[in-house]
Design a protein around this motif. Structure first.
Motif, PDB file in Angstrom:
ATOM      1  N   SER A 158     -10.204  27.749  -8.794  1.00  0.00           N
ATOM      2  CA  SER A 158      -9.846  28.045  -7.405  1.00  0.00           C
ATOM      3  C   SER A 158      -8.722  29.069  -7.286  1.00  0.00           C
ATOM      4  CB  SER A 158      -9.438  26.752  -6.691  1.00  0.00           C
ATOM      5  OG  SER A 158      -8.341  26.132  -7.361  1.00  0.00           O
ATOM      6  N   ARG A 160      -8.261  31.626  -9.065  1.00  0.00           N
ATOM      7  CA  ARG A 160      -8.660  32.966  -9.507  1.00  0.00           C
ATOM      8  C   ARG A 160      -9.868  33.476  -8.718  1.00  0.00           C
ATOM      9  NH1 ARG A 160      -8.392  33.348 -15.979  1.00  0.00           N
ATOM     10  NH2 ARG A 160      -8.188  35.537 -15.357  1.00  0.00           N
ATOM     11  N   ARG A 161     -10.044  32.963  -7.515  1.00  0.00           N
ATOM     12  CA  ARG A 161     -11.200  33.337  -6.704  1.00  0.00           C
ATOM     13  C   ARG A 161     -11.208  34.837  -6.380  1.00  0.00           C
ATOM     14  NH1 ARG A 161     -14.635  30.108  -3.909  1.00  0.00           N
ATOM     15  NH2 ARG A 161     -14.167  28.774  -5.703  1.00  0.00           N
ATOM     16  N   LYS A 162     -10.024  35.407  -6.120  1.00  0.00           N
ATOM     17  CA  LYS A 162      -9.952  36.829  -5.803  1.00  0.00           C
ATOM     18  C   LYS A 162     -10.403  37.668  -6.995  1.00  0.00           C
ATOM     19  CE  LYS A 162      -6.867  40.402  -4.017  1.00  0.00           C
ATOM     20  NZ  LYS A 162      -5.486  40.723  -3.543  1.00  0.00           N
ATOM     21  N   GLU A 163      -9.965  37.296  -8.202  1.00  0.00           N
ATOM     22  CA  GLU A 163     -10.388  38.025  -9.406  1.00  0.00           C
ATOM     23  C   GLU A 163     -11.895  37.908  -9.599  1.00  0.00           C
ATOM     24  OE1 GLU A 163      -7.903  37.468 -13.007  1.00  0.00           O
ATOM     25  OE2 GLU A 163      -6.702  36.132 -11.735  1.00  0.00           O
ATOM     26  N   MET A 165     -14.238  37.482  -7.287  1.00  0.00           N
ATOM     27  CA  MET A 165     -14.952  38.309  -6.326  1.00  0.00           C
ATOM     28  C   MET A 165     -14.860  39.789  -6.681  1.00  0.00           C
ATOM     29  SD  MET A 165     -14.308  36.462  -2.632  1.00  0.00           S
ATOM     30  CE  MET A 165     -15.296  37.722  -1.836  1.00  0.00           C
ATOM     31  N   GLU A 166     -13.704  40.219  -7.140  1.00  0.00           N
ATOM     32  CA  GLU A 166     -13.544  41.620  -7.523  1.00  0.00           C
ATOM     33  C   GLU A 166     -14.442  41.963  -8.714  1.00  0.00           C
ATOM     34  OE1 GLU A 166     -11.963  44.039  -6.071  1.00  0.00           O
ATOM     35  OE2 GLU A 166     -11.313  42.709  -4.443  1.00  0.00           O
ATOM     36  N   LYS A 169     -18.056  42.106  -7.465  1.00  0.00           N
ATOM     37  CA  LYS A 169     -18.281  43.329  -6.684  1.00  0.00           C
ATOM     38  C   LYS A 169     -18.469  44.535  -7.605  1.00  0.00           C
ATOM     39  CE  LYS A 169     -15.693  42.037  -2.505  1.00  0.00           C
ATOM     40  NZ  LYS A 169     -14.494  42.347  -1.676  1.00  0.00           N
ATOM     41  N   HIS A 177     -18.578  39.161   0.370  1.00  0.00           N
ATOM     42  CA  HIS A 177     -17.472  38.686   1.190  1.00  0.00           C
ATOM     43  C   HIS A 177     -17.184  37.197   0.978  1.00  0.00           C
ATOM     44  CE1 HIS A 177     -21.044  37.888   3.693  1.00  0.00           C
ATOM     45  NE2 HIS A 177     -20.372  36.842   4.117  1.00  0.00           N
ATOM     46  N   ARG A 178     -18.088  36.474   0.297  1.00  0.00           N
ATOM     47  CA  ARG A 178     -17.796  35.083  -0.058  1.00  0.00           C
ATOM     48  C   ARG A 178     -18.727  34.638  -1.176  1.00  0.00           C
ATOM     49  NH1 ARG A 178     -21.036  30.957   2.632  1.00  0.00           N
ATOM     50  NH2 ARG A 178     -22.613  31.908   3.997  1.00  0.00           N
TER      51      ARG A 178
END
Length: 216
Positions: A158, A160-163, A165-166, A169, A177-178
């Motif tokens: 939880s 490291r969710r931003k990493e 998604m990046e 992408k 977006h999610r």
């Protein structure tokens, strides 16, 4: 002139068939070719919708003389529901358009002579207008999803969710977006991740990951 009590040509009925069929075809083309196909780009469903619209209209129109009731129209939905092409699952949006096409064809074919052409035209216009509003105005962003088999399970935490998604992408080239985390296989160090993105933001995407389309 008749052959076995059947008229060779009934000009008034023939003209009405031509007018109603042309009108129904125009409405179907607007719904399927203009509204549906411009966003979905699915030629297989385009083919299916137009042919179903044609055969349902002709079936209803030519059998109108036997005083068909509402049960017959509902029976058509049941028949196509049973067919439903069991070898594949039709997405909910395509099933809705199928229901819409059958409904419009039944209305255009079975509307009684007490229903004026103006009322019939207004009914079809309202169907087109509501579909247009939903497809092009209120739901400008059509959300789609893909199931991705992901091997960097250390990123599913939880914090490291931003990493996560990046990385997704960058590797998929999708405007994600999610995401939703599914099954995790620690023996193979893989996880099933459902990524969500807006279809209208995607252009010429080429994916190398294992995925499965599931439009919402």
């Amino acid at each position: 002139m008749n052959i076995q009590d059947t008229a060779i040509v009934n000009w008034s009925e023939l003209l009405q068939l031509f007018l109603r069929f042309s009108f129904n075809l125009i409405v179907s083309l607007i719904l399927v070719r203009v509204l549906y196909y411009q966003t979905a780009k699915r030629k297989d469903y385009l083919f299916t919708f137009l042919l179903i619209s044609t055969i349902v209209f002709l079936l209803c129109f030519l059998l109108e003389s036997v005083k068909l009731q509402l049960g017959f129209a509902l029976g058509l939905f049941a028949i196509f529901g049973i067919i439903r092409y069991r070898t594949t699952q039709i997405p909910i949006k395509e099933m809705t358009y199928l229901f819409l096409i059958i409904g419009v064809s039944v209305i255009n074919a079975l509307s009684s002579k007490h229903v004026s052409y103006a009322e019939l035209a207004l009914t079809n216009f309202m169907v087109i207008a509501i579909t247009f509003a939903l497809e092009r105005v209120w739901l400008l962003k059509h959300e789609s999803s893909k199931l991705v088999i992901y091997e960097k399970i250390e990123l599913i935490k939880s914090g490291r969710r931003k990493e996560l998604m990046e990385d997704l992408k960058e590797r998929t080239d999708l405007p994600i977006h999610r995401v939703d985390i599914g099954k995790v296989n620690f023996l193979r160090d893989t996880a099933q991740i459902v990524v969500y993105y807006y279809t209208n933001e995607v252009s010429n995407v080429s994916m190398d990951v294992t995925s499965d389309d599931d439009d919402d």
